[in-house]
Design an enzyme around this catalytic site. Structure first.
Site, mmCIF file in Angstrom:
data_model
loop_
_atom_site.group_PDB
_atom_site.id
_atom_site.type_symbol
_atom_site.label_atom_id
_atom_site.label_comp_id
_atom_site.label_asym_id
_atom_site.label_seq_id
_atom_site.Cartn_x
_atom_site.Cartn_y
_atom_site.Cartn_z
ATOM 1 N N LEU A 19 0.645 -1.155 0.108
ATOM 2 C CA LEU A 19 -0.109 0.030 0.033
ATOM 3 C C LEU A 19 0.954 1.314 0.098
ATOM 4 O O LEU A 19 0.489 2.053 -0.494
ATOM 5 C CB LEU A 19 -0.888 0.034 1.171
ATOM 6 C CG LEU A 19 -1.996 -1.026 1.212
ATOM 7 C CD1 LEU A 19 -2.878 -0.978 2.499
ATOM 8 C CD2 LEU A 19 -3.097 -0.867 0.243
ATOM 9 N N GLY A 20 1.915 1.099 0.526
ATOM 10 C CA GLY A 20 3.105 2.391 0.639
ATOM 11 C C GLY A 20 4.183 2.120 1.197
ATOM 12 O O GLY A 20 4.457 0.843 1.897
ATOM 13 N N GLY A 80 7.630 3.863 3.403
ATOM 14 C CA GLY A 80 8.338 4.962 3.822
ATOM 15 C C GLY A 80 9.657 4.713 4.158
ATOM 16 O O GLY A 80 10.108 3.663 3.631
ATOM 17 N N ALA A 81 10.198 5.787 4.837
ATOM 18 C CA ALA A 81 11.740 5.836 5.242
ATOM 19 C C ALA A 81 12.121 4.510 6.159
ATOM 20 O O ALA A 81 13.109 3.649 5.991
ATOM 21 C CB ALA A 81 12.075 6.718 5.845
ATOM 22 N N VAL A 88 3.933 -0.901 4.020
ATOM 23 C CA VAL A 88 2.645 -1.200 4.540
ATOM 24 C C VAL A 88 2.131 -2.193 3.380
ATOM 25 O O VAL A 88 2.133 -1.882 2.246
ATOM 26 C CB VAL A 88 1.888 -0.030 4.640
ATOM 27 C CG1 VAL A 88 0.761 -0.227 5.270
ATOM 28 C CG2 VAL A 88 2.480 1.126 5.471
ATOM 29 N N LYS A 99 2.179 -3.026 8.953
ATOM 30 C CA LYS A 99 3.434 -2.179 8.707
ATOM 31 C C LYS A 99 4.332 -2.967 9.044
ATOM 32 O O LYS A 99 4.407 -3.536 10.317
ATOM 33 C CB LYS A 99 2.923 -0.854 9.672
ATOM 34 C CG LYS A 99 4.169 -0.011 9.419
ATOM 35 C CD LYS A 99 3.696 1.386 9.874
ATOM 36 C CE LYS A 99 4.603 2.318 9.120
ATOM 37 N NZ LYS A 99 3.681 3.501 9.086
ATOM 38 N N ASP A 140 6.248 13.593 13.110
ATOM 39 C CA ASP A 140 6.353 13.490 11.673
ATOM 40 C C ASP A 140 4.952 13.884 11.087
ATOM 41 O O ASP A 140 4.248 13.017 10.405
ATOM 42 C CB ASP A 140 6.786 12.101 11.326
ATOM 43 C CG ASP A 140 7.288 12.126 9.902
ATOM 44 O OD1 ASP A 140 7.497 13.409 9.307
ATOM 45 O OD2 ASP A 140 7.610 11.031 9.186
#
Ligand SMILES: *[C@@H]1O[C@H](CO)[C@@H](O)[C@H](O)[C@H]1NC(C)=O
Ligand SMILES: *[C@@H]1O[C@H](CO)[C@@H](O)[C@H](O)[C@H]1NC(C)=O
Ligand SMILES: *[C@@H]1O[C@H](CO)[C@@H](O)[C@H](O)[C@H]1NC(C)=O
Ligand SMILES: *[C@@H]1O[C@H](CO)[C@@H](O)[C@H](O)[C@H]1NC(C)=O
Ligand SMILES: *[C@@H]1O[C@H](CO)[C@@H](O)[C@H](O)[C@H]1NC(C)=O
Ligand SMILES: *[C@@H]1O[C@H](CO)[C@@H](O)[C@H](O)[C@H]1NC(C)=O
Length: 718
Positions: A515-516, A518-519, A523, A539, A633
Site C-alpha cells: 500500500l505504501g 516509507g523511510a 505497508v 506495517k 512526523d
C-alpha cells in the site's frame, strides 16, 4: 510568474513527445483473407499498428483461453472486449478469417464456437485499429462488424454507446461469463444501471440512472477522456466523468465491473511524467453509483447475495455474513450466506425460546425484508416478539419502531448513519455448526464458554480458586509460552492482538499487495479471517533498533491504549525474532496528500473539517493520553481519510521507538523535510510543540492546496 513558466514547460513537453502525432496517421495493418491465430500457438494475436492493442487469445487459466481485445503494452494486458462463447476456449482453438470472408472461432476438433454477426455478408479484410476497435470491412460496406458496436463490459475513448446498447458486467474479476449487473442506454434516452434476474436476462428495477429520459441520445467517451450523454442537437446533457489526464499521458477505459459499479480508470503511459505520481497501475478516476451498497430493489438480493450485507470499504463494496451465517460458497462471496444453525421449530416456537438469542449489530439493515411492523414499543418488547416467532430471523429496532424480517434477507447494507439496531436471531447452542476453516477460533470460543459457565454455575469458593488459578497461569506462562497454535491471541491488559509472523504472512498473502512505503517501513494490505473478514494495513518496520522485547511491548501498549476517532487504531502487533510488525485498521480513502494535491481542489468545507479532525487528534495525543505522545512526523502523507473523509492520524508513537536509533547514528533529524520544527536544528529539547509547528505547515498546505516545496518541476505540471 510561476504560471507562464509552467505553461511553457507543458508545451515543451508536448513537443518532446515524439510519436504522439505520427501514431494516428499510420495506415491500418490489414488482416487478409486466410490468416489465422491459434490459442497457445506461435501466432496468437493481431496487433494494432501502434502495438497498444491486440486482438487474440489470452490465457486466463491452465489451458483455458479467451478470445479478447486487450491493452498490449502494459504488463496487466487488461481485457477490454471478449468473445462470449458458451464453453471455455481450449488450447489449440483457432480463429480464422477464411478465404471466403468469414471470421470463425473453432475448437481444437473443428467445431465452430463463435462468429461475429455480420448479417450474412462476407468480409474483405479485418483490422485491429489503434483505438482498440477490431473491424471487419466488407466489399461494399466499410464496416460490416466492429467490436465497438458490440461491447462487452468496457468502453474506450472514441467509443459511442447508442440507444438500446448495453454493457454486461462479467461474473467476477477472473470469470468472464456474464454477471448480473448491466448498464444500458434505453431508447427513451435514460442511461441506467440495473440488475438482472440472473441467470435469465430480464431486468430488475434500476438502481441508478442519469434521469435523462426524453433527451438522451448517445453516451460518448471522447478522445480526451470525458464521458457524457448528448442530446440529438449534440449539446451535453449529463457528464459522467471528466477531468481525465491528457490522452497522450494515459490509457483510459470505463468498465461496468462485476460489483455493479461503472468505473473510469486511467493508467499512465510509459512516456509520461505521471508515472511517479500514480504508479504503474490502473487508477480509478470516478465511478457511479457513489455507493452501490445503497441499492434497494423489490426483487433480487441487492448489491450482495441473499442474507449478506454490503459494506463500502476502500472505495469498493464488500459482502459480509452476519454472525451465525456463513458464505454459501467460500470462493464466491456474491452467492450470499446461509444460516449455520437449525432454525426454530415452528410447531411450538415458545418451547424453543430459550434456545435462541440475539447478536446485536449496529448500522446494519435489510430494508424490504420485513413482514411485520410495530410502533411505539420498547426494545425489550421487540426482542421478545421476535424470539417467540419462528419466522422472525432478524428484528430491527429504531426509536420505538420494531420490524420483523424474514429469510432470505435482501438488500443488506452497512450504513454508519443508521441509528437502528439489528438483532440477529441465532441458536445459542451452536453445536450444529459445521466447523469449516475456523476450527481454531471456535475451539477458543468454546473453552471460553466452558470457563465462563463454570464460573457462573459453581460456588464462590470454586470461583476464587479458578480465578486464582487462571491468574497464576497467565502470570507465569503468559509471556514465555510461544503462542503457536492459538489464533490471534490477545495481549494481556489491553485490546491488542499478538500475531505470529506466519499469521501475518498468511493474512497479507505473503506480503503481496503493497500500500505504501516509507523511510523505515513498508505497508501491506491484509485480511484477517475473523468472524467478519477485516481488512487491515500491516506495517513492517525494517529499520527497527534491536531493542528488548519488553521495551517494544511497552511502547506498543502506550499506543494500544489510545482510542480517539481522529487516530488510526492499532489492532495488533507481531514481535518475533527480528520481525517487528504493526497491524492497523485499514483506512479506505487514502492519504491527505493524495486528496489535497490532485488536479481539482477539494472543497473548502471538507478541508476545514479535516483541519478540525487533525487538531482534535493532536490535542488528544498531547494532552489527554496518560503518557504524552509526540508524533514528530506530522505531514499530509501521515494523515489518512476514512469513508466519511474524517482525518485519522497514523504512525503516532513510532517516533520514540525510532529515536533511539537516531541518537546513536546522528544521521538525520526525525521528521520530513519541509515540516521539521527549528528546534531540532538547535539542539534544544524536543516538546510537543514540534508537532504544532508541522501542523502549521500542514494548515498552510490545506488552505492553498499546494505543497510547501516541490521536489521537481515535473510533479507540478500534472
Ligand atoms: C486494406 O485492404 C483494403 C481493401 O482491399 C485496401 O483498400 C487498403 O488499401 C488496404 N490497406 C492496407 C494498409 O493494406
Ligand atoms: C463463471 O461463472 C459462471 C456463473 O456462475 C459459472 O457457471 C462458470 O462455471 C464460471 N466459470 C469459471 C471458469 O469458473
Ligand atoms: C438541445 O436539446 C436539449 C434537450 O433536448 C435542450 O435542453 C437544449 O436546450 C438544446 N440546445 C440547443 C442549443 O438547442
Ligand atoms: C471532449 O469533451 C470535452 C467536454 O465536453 C471537451 O472539452 C473536449 O474538447 C472534448 N475533446 C475532444 C477531443 O473532442
Ligand atoms: C519505459 O520506457 C523506457 C525507455 O523508453 C524503457 O527502458 C522501459 O523498459 C519502459 N518501461 C516499461 C514498463 O515499459
Ligand atoms: C418440533 O416440535 C414438535 C412438538 O414438540 C415435535 O414433535 C417435532 O419433532 C419438532 N420438530 C423438529 C424438527 O424438531
Amino acid at each position: 510568474m510561476a504560471f507562464p513558466l509552467v505553461h511553457f514547460l507543458c508545451i515543451l513537453l508536448l513537443l518532446l513527445i515524439p510519436h504522439f502525432s505520427t501514431a494516428q496517421s499510420q495506415p491500418h495493418k490489414n488482416i487478409s483473407l486466410g490468416e489465422s491465430l491459434t490459442a497457445g500457438g506461435d501466432e496468437s494475436s493481431w496487433d494494432s499498428p501502434s502495438g497498444e492493442f491486440a486482438f487474440g487469445f489470452q490465457q486466463i487459466d491452465k489451458g483455458i483461453f479467451l478470445l479478447a481485445i486487450y491493452f498490449n503494452k502494459i504488463p496487466e494486458k487488461t481485457i477490454v472486449w471478449s468473445a462470449k462463447t458458451k464453453n471455455p476456449v481450449q488450447r489449440g482453438s483457432k480463429l480464422q478469417l477464411t478465404g471466403d470472408g468469414w471470421l470463425t472461432l473453432t475448437d481444437p476438433i473443428g467445431n465452430q464456437i463463435w462468429k461475429p454477426d455480420t448479417t450474412g455478408a462476407a468480409a474483405a479484410y479485418g483490422a485491429m485499429l489503434d483505438a482498440g476497435n477490431f473491424v471487419l470491412a466488407g466489399w461494399e460496406y466499410p464496416r460490416l462488424w466492429d467490436s465497438f458496436d458490440n461491447p462487452t463490459d468496457t468502453i474506450l475513448p472514441t467509443q459511442i454507446l447508442n440507444w438500446d446498447s448495453k454493457l454486461t458486467a462479467r461474473y467476477s474479476d477472473k470469470n468472464y461469463s456474464s454477471g448480473r449487473f448491466e448498464l444500458a442506454l434505453r431508447s427513451n434516452g435514460n442511461l441506467v444501471l440495473y440488475t438482472i434476474a440472473f441467470p435469465l436476462e430480464s431486468a430488475n428495477s434500476d438502481y441508478w440512472s442519469t434521469e435523462t429520459a426524453g433527451s438522451g441520445f448517445q453516451l460518448i467517451f471522447n478522445q480526451s477522456g470525458n464521458i457524457y450523454i448528448i442530446a440529438r442537437n449534440e449539446s451535453i446533457i449529463y457528464m459522467l466523468s471528466s477531468d481525465a489526464g491528457s490522452e497522450q499521458d494515459f490509457y483510459q477505459r470505463a468498465i461496468l465491473e462485476h460489483d455493479g459499479v461503472f468505473r473510469h480508470y486511467v493508467y499512465p503511459k510509459n512516456t509520461s511524467s505521471s508515472i511517479e505520481r500514480w504508479g504503474m497501475q490502473w487508477f480509478t478516476l470516478s465511478f457511479k453509483p457513489p455507493n452501490i451498497c445503497e441499492i434497494t430493489q423489490a426483487t433480487g438480493s441487492g448489491a450482495c447475495g441473499f442474507n449478506s450485507y454490503c459494506r463500502i470499504g476502500d472505495q469498493r463494496p464488500t459482502c459480509h455474513c452476519p454472525r451465525g451465517y456463513t458464505f454459501l460458497d467460500p470462493n464466491d462471496f456474491k452467492k450470499g450466506c446461509k444460516q449455520n444453525f437449525v432454525s426454530q421449530n415452528c410447531s411450538d416456537p415458545s418451547l424453543e425460546v430459550d434456545l435462541f438469542m440475539f447478536d446485536e449489530m449496529r448500522y446494519t439493515d435489510w430494508p424490504l425484508s420485513d413482514y411485520e411492523h410495530f410502533q411505539r414499543v420498547s426494545e425489550d418488547w421487540c426482542r421478545r416478539a421476535c424470539l417467540g416467532d419462528c419466522f422472525c430471523a432478524v428484528a430491527i429496532f429504531r426509536n420505538g419502531d420494531c420490524w420483523k424480517k424474514k429469510i432470505p434477507l435482501s438488500n443488506g447494507k452497512f450504513n454508519p448513519s443508521d441509528s437502528g439496531i439489528a438483532l440477529i436471531k441465532i441458536r445459542k447452542d451452536d453445536s450444529t455448526l459445521k466447523p469449516e476453516d475456523k476450527d481454531e477460533e471456535k475451539k477458543n470460543r468454546l473453552t471460553l464458554v466452558i470457563v465462563g459457565s463454570l464460573l457462573l454455575s459453581s460456588s464462590v469458593f470454586l470461583n476464587i480458586v479458578l480465578l486464582g488459578g487462571t491468574f497464576l497461569l497467565v502470570f507465569c506462562f503468559g509471556y514465555n509460552v510461544k503462542k503457536k497454535n492459538q489464533m490471534y491471541s490477545i495481549m494481556p491488559g489491553m485490546n491488542l492482538q499478538s500475531f505470529t509472523y506466519s499469521e501475518l504472512e498468511k493474512a497479507t498473502n505473503g506480503f503481496k499487495e503493497e500500500l505504501g512505503r516509507g523511510a523505515f517501513a513498508t505497508v501491506y494490505k491484509g485480511i484477517l479471517a475473523l468472524e467478519n473478514p477485516t481488512f487491515v494495513a500491516v506495517k513492517k518496520l525494517d529499520n527497527m533498533v534491536r531493542e528488548e522485547e519488553k521495551e517494544f511491548r511497552a511502547e506498543i501498549s502506550a499506543i494500544g491504549q489510545t482510542n480517539h476517532k481522529n487516530l488510526v487504531k492499532l489492532l495488533g502487533f507481531c514481535s518475533e525474532e527480528k520481525h517487528r510488525l504493526l497491524v492497523y485498521e485499514l483506512i479506505s480513502n487514502g492519504s491527505l496528500a493524495n486528496f489535497l494535491f490532485r488536479k481539482s481542489r477539494p472543497n473548502w468545507y471538507q478541508r476545514m473539517q479535516i483541519v478540525f479532525g487533525i487538531a482534535r487528534g493532536l490535542f488528544y495525543l498531547h494532552e489527554e493520553c496518560s503518557s504524552q505522545i509526540i508524533h514528530c512526523d506530522i505531514k499530509p502523507q501521515n494523515i489518512l481519510l476514512d469513508d466519511s473523509l474524517t482525518a485519522r492520524i497514523s504512525d503516532f508513537g513510532l517516533a520514540k521507538m525510532l529515536m533511539a536509533d537516531q541518537t546513536r547514528t546522528t544521521t538525520a533529524i526525525r521528521g520530513t523535510k519541509g515540516y521539521v520544527a527549528p528546534e531540532w536544528f538547535r539542539n534544544q529539547p524536543i516538546t510537543v510543540k514540534v508537532d504544532v509547528y508541522s501542523f502549521g505547515i500542514l494548515l498552510l498546505e490545506l488552505i492553498c492546496c499546494r505543497k510547501n516545496f516541490e521536489q521537481t518541476w515535473r510533479t507540478k505540471i500534472r
